[in-house]
Design a protein around this motif. Structure first.
Motif, PDB file in Angstrom:
ATOM      1  N   LEU A 128      39.577  17.269  41.495  1.00  0.00           N
ATOM      2  CA  LEU A 128      38.986  16.065  40.899  1.00  0.00           C
ATOM      3  C   LEU A 128      37.597  15.800  41.466  1.00  0.00           C
ATOM      4  N   CYS A 129      37.454  15.975  42.776  1.00  0.00           N
ATOM      5  CA  CYS A 129      36.164  15.713  43.407  1.00  0.00           C
ATOM      6  C   CYS A 129      35.114  16.733  42.975  1.00  0.00           C
ATOM      7  N   ARG A 136      34.494  15.860  39.034  1.00  0.00           N
ATOM      8  CA  ARG A 136      33.892  14.530  38.869  1.00  0.00           C
ATOM      9  C   ARG A 136      34.085  13.966  37.459  1.00  0.00           C
ATOM     10  N   GLN A 168      36.621   9.591  33.743  1.00  0.00           N
ATOM     11  CA  GLN A 168      37.848   8.800  33.679  1.00  0.00           C
ATOM     12  C   GLN A 168      38.823   9.324  34.715  1.00  0.00           C
ATOM     13  N   ALA A 169      39.160   8.498  35.691  1.00  0.00           N
ATOM     14  CA  ALA A 169      40.087   8.933  36.741  1.00  0.00           C
ATOM     15  C   ALA A 169      41.502   9.025  36.180  1.00  0.00           C
ATOM     16  N   TRP A 180      45.697   9.125  40.296  1.00  0.00           N
ATOM     17  CA  TRP A 180      44.688   8.797  41.296  1.00  0.00           C
ATOM     18  C   TRP A 180      44.392   7.304  41.310  1.00  0.00           C
ATOM     19  N   ARG A 181      44.345   6.668  40.156  1.00  0.00           N
ATOM     20  CA  ARG A 181      44.079   5.229  40.120  1.00  0.00           C
ATOM     21  C   ARG A 181      45.141   4.465  40.910  1.00  0.00           C
ATOM     22  N   ASN A 198      37.167   4.980  40.704  1.00  0.00           N
ATOM     23  CA  ASN A 198      36.717   6.355  40.528  1.00  0.00           C
ATOM     24  C   ASN A 198      35.487   6.627  41.401  1.00  0.00           C
ATOM     25  N   TYR A 201      34.476   9.161  43.097  1.00  0.00           N
ATOM     26  CA  TYR A 201      33.823  10.462  43.045  1.00  0.00           C
ATOM     27  C   TYR A 201      32.928  10.589  41.826  1.00  0.00           C
TER      28      TYR A 201
END
Length: 291
Positions: A194-195, A198, A201-202, A206-207, A259, A261
């Motif tokens: 994910l990082c 980027r 939309q997370a 993760w949210r 979010n 990142y």
């Protein structure tokens, strides 16, 4: 204006009494310099460890009221000469300096934390000593003062962890407890992906992690906030700004979809006006929400 790293340290602010600004600068120089030894540049871990061990020996010499016997570079020797005078003048305890160094040494070998207890132990040594040293400068060392200062400092560090997920991942570290990730079915490889990617939309998982970490940071800041409203004068005002700065970053994280990142939240000039209004014109934050 940033709540980041040691930038939440009130470095010789105009709000602080002029007589204490040199001491605050010396404490900041030590904390900032030791952190850089652990993190900045291209040095190998063994070189970083040797440098931090040399600083630890120098601090122990200062605590024993003897000349520094450890070889130091010319800039480091100047730093420790100034720090030694500050420690002696204000009768500062040595243990907070040693705690900071132990945390930075730990950063060389520990890349993640299994649970909340392990992370809080790290924060106890990497963040709380700064607040305790500041309280000693102001003669506010009652048990309640120290406890609330610890809550603020740990809360601010937890804010940084929420901000810096991508930056920490780039260094091969994760300051989100692994059991929190597991609860929401987020793995370290997935977080690293994910990082790197980027996404705007997370993902929902993760949210959920981010909300849990944001709530932890907010609870700590609010638990410690009575200290900022109890301390008199300029130091109290400074601390109110720091507390509200941390809370504002958390607001931005939430408003940005948790979010960090994608768009790492920072405080800008417009936030400065808002923080001044909150710190000087509004009452202490309520227990469960930011005003």
């Amino acid at each position: 204006m940033a709540v980041d790293h040691y930038e939440n340290f009130p470095v010789a602010s105009i709000l602080l009494p002029a007589r204490l600004r040199p001491a605050v600068r010396d404490l900041y120089a030590f904390a900032r310099g030791a952190d850089d030894l652990a993190d900045e540049g291209e040095a190998e871990p063994a070189v970083r460890r040797a440098a931090l061990e040399a600083w630890r020996s120098a601090i122990q010499d200062l605590g024993a009221h003897r000349a520094i016997r450890t070889p130091l570079s010319a800039p480091d020797r100047i730093l420790f000469e100034r720090l030694g005078r500050t420690i002696a003048e204000h009768r500062l305890p040595i243990q907070p300096f040693l705690d900071l160094l132990s945390a930075f040494l730990q950063d060389l070998t520990v890349a993640s934390y299994a649970d909340e207890r392990a992370l809080l132990d790290y924060c106890r040594r990497s963040a709380n000593p700064v607040g305790r040293l500041m309280l000693h400068l102001f003669g506010a060392t009652a048990a309640r003062d120290l406890e609330e200062s610890d809550a603020i400092c740990t809360g601010l560090q937890r804010v940084n962890f929420c901000q810096d997920v991508a930056l920490d991942q780039a260094k091969g570290r994760c300051y989100i407890p692994l059991d929190c990730l597991a609860r929401h079915e987020v793995t370290l490889p997935a977080l690293a992906d994910l990082c790197r990617s980027r996404p705007r939309q997370a993902p929902a998982a993760w949210r959920a992690v981010a909300r849990e970490q944001i709530d932890q940071a907010r609870r700590l800041l609010l638990a410690g906030s009575p200290l900022a409203w109890r301390l008199p004068g300029r130091f109290g005002w400074e601390l109110r700004l720091v507390v509200h700065g941390g809370l504002r970053i958390l607001e931005k994280l939430e408003n940005g979809g948790d979010n960090p990142y994608a768009d790492r939240p920072i405080l800008g000039r417009r936030d400065g006006f808002l923080l001044c209004w909150r710190a000087f014109c509004r009452p202490r934050p309520a227990p469960h929400h930011e005003p």
